[in-house]
Design a protein around this motif. Structure first.
Motif, mmCIF file in Angstrom:
data_model
loop_
_atom_site.group_PDB
_atom_site.id
_atom_site.type_symbol
_atom_site.label_atom_id
_atom_site.label_comp_id
_atom_site.label_asym_id
_atom_site.label_seq_id
_atom_site.Cartn_x
_atom_site.Cartn_y
_atom_site.Cartn_z
ATOM 1 N N HIS A 1 79.304 12.801 34.509
ATOM 2 C CA HIS A 1 80.262 11.746 34.874
ATOM 3 C C HIS A 1 80.760 11.869 36.316
ATOM 4 O O HIS A 1 81.839 11.409 36.647
ATOM 5 N N THR A 2 79.929 12.444 37.171
ATOM 6 C CA THR A 2 80.306 12.561 38.577
ATOM 7 C C THR A 2 80.652 11.215 39.201
ATOM 8 O O THR A 2 81.605 11.103 39.965
ATOM 9 N N ASP B 1 80.213 24.265 28.574
ATOM 10 C CA ASP B 1 80.420 22.989 29.243
ATOM 11 C C ASP B 1 79.425 22.797 30.383
ATOM 12 O O ASP B 1 79.756 22.258 31.423
ATOM 13 N N LEU B 2 78.206 23.231 30.181
ATOM 14 C CA LEU B 2 77.235 23.159 31.265
ATOM 15 C C LEU B 2 76.930 21.742 31.749
ATOM 16 O O LEU B 2 76.673 21.562 32.915
ATOM 17 N N PRO B 3 76.958 20.727 30.860
ATOM 18 C CA PRO B 3 76.674 19.387 31.376
ATOM 19 C C PRO B 3 77.661 18.940 32.436
ATOM 20 O O PRO B 3 77.362 18.051 33.209
ATOM 21 N N GLU B 4 78.834 19.537 32.461
ATOM 22 C CA GLU B 4 79.821 19.096 33.445
ATOM 23 C C GLU B 4 80.429 20.280 34.184
ATOM 24 O O GLU B 4 81.561 20.212 34.651
ATOM 25 N N ALA B 5 79.687 21.384 34.289
ATOM 26 C CA ALA B 5 80.204 22.595 34.914
ATOM 27 C C ALA B 5 80.657 22.295 36.333
ATOM 28 O O ALA B 5 79.840 22.098 37.219
ATOM 29 N N GLU B 6 81.980 22.235 36.541
ATOM 30 C CA GLU B 6 82.454 21.714 37.813
ATOM 31 C C GLU B 6 82.162 22.646 38.985
ATOM 32 O O GLU B 6 82.010 22.195 40.102
ATOM 33 N N THR B 7 82.043 23.943 38.717
ATOM 34 C CA THR B 7 81.766 24.810 39.862
ATOM 35 C C THR B 7 80.295 24.785 40.248
ATOM 36 O O THR B 7 79.942 25.270 41.300
ATOM 37 N N GLY C 1 77.454 20.416 48.879
ATOM 38 C CA GLY C 1 78.464 20.414 49.920
ATOM 39 C C GLY C 1 78.231 19.260 50.868
ATOM 40 O O GLY C 1 77.383 18.452 50.607
ATOM 41 N N PRO C 2 78.965 19.111 51.978
ATOM 42 C CA PRO C 2 80.060 19.969 52.444
ATOM 43 C C PRO C 2 81.286 19.966 51.544
ATOM 44 O O PRO C 2 82.115 20.847 51.684
ATOM 45 N N ASN C 3 81.396 18.955 50.660
ATOM 46 C CA ASN C 3 82.529 18.988 49.745
ATOM 47 C C ASN C 3 82.020 19.261 48.348
ATOM 48 O O ASN C 3 81.470 18.390 47.696
ATOM 49 N N HIS C 4 82.166 20.483 47.928
ATOM 50 C CA HIS C 4 81.708 20.879 46.609
ATOM 51 C C HIS C 4 82.738 21.878 46.105
ATOM 52 O O HIS C 4 83.261 22.666 46.892
ATOM 53 N N PRO C 5 83.036 21.863 44.809
ATOM 54 C CA PRO C 5 84.123 22.728 44.319
ATOM 55 C C PRO C 5 83.928 24.205 44.612
ATOM 56 O O PRO C 5 84.900 24.939 44.711
ATOM 57 N N SER C 6 82.713 24.672 44.725
ATOM 58 C CA SER C 6 82.603 26.125 44.871
ATOM 59 C C SER C 6 81.903 26.573 46.141
ATOM 60 O O SER C 6 81.291 27.630 46.160
ATOM 61 N N VAL C 7 81.979 25.790 47.210
ATOM 62 C CA VAL C 7 81.467 26.324 48.469
ATOM 63 C C VAL C 7 82.606 26.809 49.370
ATOM 64 O O VAL C 7 82.392 27.093 50.544
ATOM 65 N N HIS C 8 83.805 26.917 48.817
ATOM 66 C CA HIS C 8 84.917 27.568 49.515
ATOM 67 C C HIS C 8 85.169 26.966 50.892
ATOM 68 O O HIS C 8 85.176 27.661 51.895
ATOM 69 N N GLY C 9 85.353 25.679 50.937
ATOM 70 C CA GLY C 9 85.638 25.059 52.215
ATOM 71 C C GLY C 9 84.577 24.027 52.526
ATOM 72 O O GLY C 9 83.987 23.455 51.620
ATOM 73 N N VAL C 10 84.353 23.788 53.799
ATOM 74 C CA VAL C 10 83.371 22.771 54.161
ATOM 75 C C VAL C 10 82.085 23.459 54.585
ATOM 76 O O VAL C 10 81.923 23.886 55.712
ATOM 77 N N PHE C 11 81.191 23.578 53.654
ATOM 78 C CA PHE C 11 79.947 24.293 53.879
ATOM 79 C C PHE C 11 78.872 23.564 53.087
ATOM 80 O O PHE C 11 79.089 23.171 51.955
#
Lengths: 592, 322
Positions: free
Chosen positions: B223-224, B210-216, A214-224
């Motif tokens: 490839h970030t 898809d763990l090498p690129e698991a976006e969550t 974060g603060p910008n990460h796909p799964s931190v649900h906002g800015v965290f």
């Protein structure tokens, strides 16, 4: 400073009955009792007696195990200061005993020249963030705090904004500019330095990797932001960093009119919609002694339960998505859209209707609302069953979430966890049952529980809560009482047209209400509701003017996020994501 | 003269047609995935550019080529540029040995399968180099996961394929297809098929592996840091990988181009498309296991099963000769 307390023998005796064990052990000269509108036991104690009193309360047979809230008040401009034993600043401690189903409030008065008080982080781990917040916003120093530094505001910030002399509007300050140099300075200030948090940079055999999630990460649900100390992919330790979403809602409340603040409450837990208005208007109605009709109560319950479903739906979808299941979120968005359609038909807005009013709701229900509601309550449970099969019975998802982020009831209480996170540990504490408000005692529903306390259990509880909410909404639709949609109270709601056209007093009242805003009577109250993510409470202090003197918003997400490090310790990054997903928070609810 | 023309056709025209067709297929399968996923997920997907949104790919290409070709200042520039090329080259090379139809095959290797295994090992380098040269923590984590995942799943892939080799008694893919004239190998090698399928998903690092690129979890993994067409190459490389694995499944287990009534090439395309769709369905339906769970699944479950499959197949094959 006047320290005299007006005689309040009756109040005091009444209070002594509320908690005889405490008063048997506490000598009379150690405390002063204050009467509040919510009838919560409120004691003023000195800074020296605070720690003994708190540990006493924590060690009672049915202990006050949860530090429910901790906040400061700047009392220097308080109008009814003379009636209270306050000095310049006050630190307020609110404890909750789940077993007693009782709150207690302790207050410590501090002089502006000596803003020091002992930290209680040894008693309650979750005092850590609350004390940091209090220092950040008021400049009150907590002696013995391990890391007393800015939490909501940037590390470079000057001043303590909730102090009364701090300007609220941007126009009262110089225009904001940022040049290259300042930008570099701010960036540098955000750098995570492990040593500052007492973290080792290497172990016996290898160096740790520090990762800013974060603060910008796909799964931190906002800015965290979570700073992770990693050994390979294993999380050795973590430091959550919040404050990126701080908008100063509590400060804004001190300048808005009582009604004018309602739209701001909507945006605290931005998935909760009118659920946020609920504790705010209930607190003020309690303060002003306003009784609302059964119809208002029923409408409020119905709309709040709709928002509980909406919020849980999003939680459910994002939880599955964070674990790697892509599709459920889309199905749930389609269903949310249907429910938003109903919300829009009733309130005229979708996510943030700001629809509750002090003493009622904004409008009466439109024609045909019951048909729409019935259609939805028939439609959604079937869909929910399908989603449950798709998500909750998926074996990979089970493997990813069972046993992950596990804690028991005692830990939950220690960290101030409420809502589904607490009930997933088997602790049956739901304010809708325990302290029913707005007529919840009249509805037939169950409080879903689980005894595992892991990510899977938290999700299961919330899925079941959606079913119970549907049950409540059905009962609302079937038994919606007739009556006015707003209370006939001069200081809150505009009078009915036919009255103001024939009665000059009512017309004057209307005029004043519209031009100055409502005036609330003097007093102090806390109102807590079972919101979408846990217990949300508003503590209102009124000086008898057109604005609030202090508005304290206790949000569940703030407490929940603080528990991430102990939950994630020793697990993998992917588990941390599951934990974050299972907490169900929004950053606006954390940072306010 | 006619020999010369024949050589030209065989050596140049067919390979070029195949390569171009593959590139187009790789590009358009992004469109296919987005539309099909959208359809399954109650959405619309790209439907504005051209009929059914078919020209979306063209629009994306124009966009991706005109983007700033940014190389992070902290990256190892040479490796950073080479990495996406490797994946494209390896994937294209992999197709060289696929018999699309009788006579439509770029290279007639007798040891085609071994060549394929070698190629897929090399393509791992692309991802590892991308991850390490990016000099970014997410990319590093992605590369670490890739190295472990792909190297171990390669083992099971190789072992699963050996079953086919034993049954067909050849490493040549065209001979393997011909050997399936009477019976598809899915019937002879059902366990081998499932092992190959799992390994194939892991090799093409597609959801749920898809763990090498698991976006969550790790944003975009290896490839970030990539942008512009270098990212596009990874992207198309991934889709080519999906098509390659689908083509291999078709070739090894489902009779390749063989089938009644329709022309062989069409059969091949139909069967391959079916598996491409299956890959997309997997992505829509299944969550992602954790990295250590994936490894444990591989070593504790797939490896013994693969060995068992090999053992039983060999015994079956040898039994009549004893």
């Amino acid at each position: 400073m006047p320290q005299e307390q007006p005689p309040q023998d009756s109040v005091e005796n009444n209070h002594a009955e509320q908690l005889p064990e405490l008063f048997a052990l506490l000598s009379r000269d150690k405390y002063t009792v204050q009467k509040t509108a919510d009838d919560t036991l409120t004691l003023w104690v000195t800074a020296n007696t605070l720690l003994p009193t708190l540990s006493l309360l924590k060690s009672l047979r049915q202990p006050f195990a949860m530090l429910f809230d901790l906040f400061g008040v700047d009392e220097r401009l308080r109008l009814d200061k003379n009636t209270l034993p306050c000095k310049d600043f006050t630190v307020v401690y609110q404890l909750l005993s789940v077993e007693r189903n009782q709150h207690i409030r302790l207050k410590v008065a501090l002089d502006k020249d000596d803003l020091h008080i002992n930290s209680i982080t040894d008693l309650w781990p979750n005092a850590n963030w609350y004390e940091r917040e209090c220092w950040d916003l008021f400049g009150i120093v907590f002696d013995g705090h391990p890391t007393l530094r800015r939490i909501l505001l940037p590390p470079t910030f000057k001043g303590h904004p909730l102090r009364k002399e701090f300007p609220c509007r941007a126009t009262e300050k110089d225009p904001f500019t940022i040049d290259e140099q300042k930008l570099a300075k701010e960036q540098e200030a955000l750098r995570f330095v492990p040593e500052d948090w007492g973290m080792a940079t290497s172990s016996a055999d290898n160096d740790y990797m520090f990762l800013n999630l974060g603060p910008n990460h796909p799964s931190v649900h906002g800015v965290f932001r979570v700073a992770l100390q990693l050994d390979g992919e294993r999380v050795v330790d973590s430091v959550p960093d919040i404050g990126y979403h701080h908008r100063g809602a509590e400060k804004i409340a001190e300048r808005q009119t009582w009604h004018g603040f309602i739209p701001y409450t909507d945006r605290i837990d931005y998935l909760g919609g009118v659920m946020n208005n609920f504790p705010y208007v209930l607190a003020l109605e309690q303060l002003a002694g306003i009784e609302v009709s059964d119809r208002v109560k029923c409408i409020r319950v119905m709309m709040s339960e709709c928002f509980r479903i909406l919020s849980h739906m999003l939680f459910f979808g994002t939880f599955a998505q964070d674990v790697g299941q892509l599709s459920p979120i889309f199905y749930l968005f389609v269903d949310r859209e249907k429910l938003f359609g109903i919300i829009e038909a009733i309130t005229g807005a979708r996510m943030h209707p700001s629809w509750f009013r002090i003493g009622g709701v904004a409008q009466d229900l439109p024609k045909g609302w019951d048909k729409m509601m019935r259609e939805f309550t028939d439609y959604f449970p079937k869909r929910l069953d399908e989603y449950e099969v798709m998500v909750m019975q998926n074996s990979i998802l089970k493997k990813r979430s069972i046993g992950i982020g596990k804690y028991d009831t005692n830990q939950a209480l220690d960290w101030g966890i409420t809502g589904a996170g607490l009930r997933a540990t088997g602790c049956d504490y739901d304010l809708r049952k325990k302290k029913p408000y707005s007529g919840y005692e009249n509805y037939d529903f169950e409080v879903p529980l689980d005894d595992q306390g892991d990510a899977y259990a938290r999700t299961r509880v919330r899925v079941e809560e959606m079913r119970q909410s549907i049950r409540i909404i059905r009962q609302c639709v079937d038994n919606m009482p007739q009556g006015p949609y707003k209370a006939d109270h001069p200081s809150t709601t505009p009078p009915m047209n036919h009255q103001s056209k024939h009665d000059i007093e009512t017309l004057i009242q209307h005029f004043l209400n519209v031009s100055w805003g409502t005036v609330m009577p003097k007093g102090e109250t806390t109102f807590a509701v079972e919101a979408t993510k846990g217990i949300n409470s508003y503590t209102m202090i009124s000086d008898g003017t057109g604005t609030s003197y202090r508005t304290r918003i206790r949000t569940p997400s703030f407490a929940h996020l603080q528990m991430i490090p102990p939950m994630a310790k020793g697990l993998m990054i992917a588990d941390l994501i599951t934990i974050i997903a299972s907490i169900d928070f929004v950053m606006a609810d954390v940072d306010r | 003269m006619s020999d010369f023309l024949g050589d030209i056709t065989g050596d140049f025209i067919i390979p070029i047609v195949i390569l171009v067709a593959l590139l187009l297929a790789g590009a358009w399968s992004t469109w296919l995935e987005r539309r099909i996923l959208a359809w399954w997920q109650d959405r619309l997907g790209p439907n504005r550019v051209g009929p059914f949104g078919l020209l979306q790919v063209v629009a994306d290409m124009i966009k991706i080529f005109t983007k700033e070709d940014w190389i992070p200042p902290f990256a190892d520039k040479v490796l950073f540029v080479i990495a996406p090329m490797i994946v494209m080259i390896m994937m294209m090379l992999g197709f060289a040995i696929i018999p699309f139809a009788p006579g439509i095959q770029i290279a007639h290797f007798d040891n085609g399968l071994l060549f394929l295994l070698a190629i897929s090992s090399l393509s791992v380098y692309s991802i590892m180099l991308a991850g390490f040269s990016s000099n970014s923590k997410y990319a590093l984590l992605g590369a670490m996961r890739t190295a472990a995942q792909m190297l171990s799943y390669e083992v099971f892939m190789g072992l699963a394929i050996m079953g086919i080799v034993i049954v067909a008694d050849s490493f040549s893919l065209s001979k393997i297809v011909e050997a399936q004239a009477d019976m598809w190998f899915i019937i002879a090698q059902p366990l081998g098929f499932f092992l190959f399928l799992f390994a194939g998903i892991a090799e093409s690092h597609r959801a749920p592996f898809d763990l090498p690129e698991a976006e969550t979890e790790i944003v975009a993994g290896f490839h970030t840091e990539y942008a512009s067409m270098k990212f596009g190459m990874f992207f198309i490389g991934e889709y080519l990988g999906v098509i390659l694995i689908s083509a291999l499944i078709t070739t090894l287990y489902f009779g390749g181009w063989q089938g009644p009534w329709l022309p062989p090439l069409l059969w091949f395309i139909l069967k391959t498309s079916f598996f491409v769709l299956f890959f997309i369905l997997l992505r829509a339906a299944i969550p992602r296991p954790r990295y250590d769970q994936l490894m444990a699944f591989g070593w504790y479950i797939l490896l013994p099963l693969a060995l068992l499959n090999l053992l039983v197949t060999a015994a079956w094959q040898l039994a009549p000769t004893l």
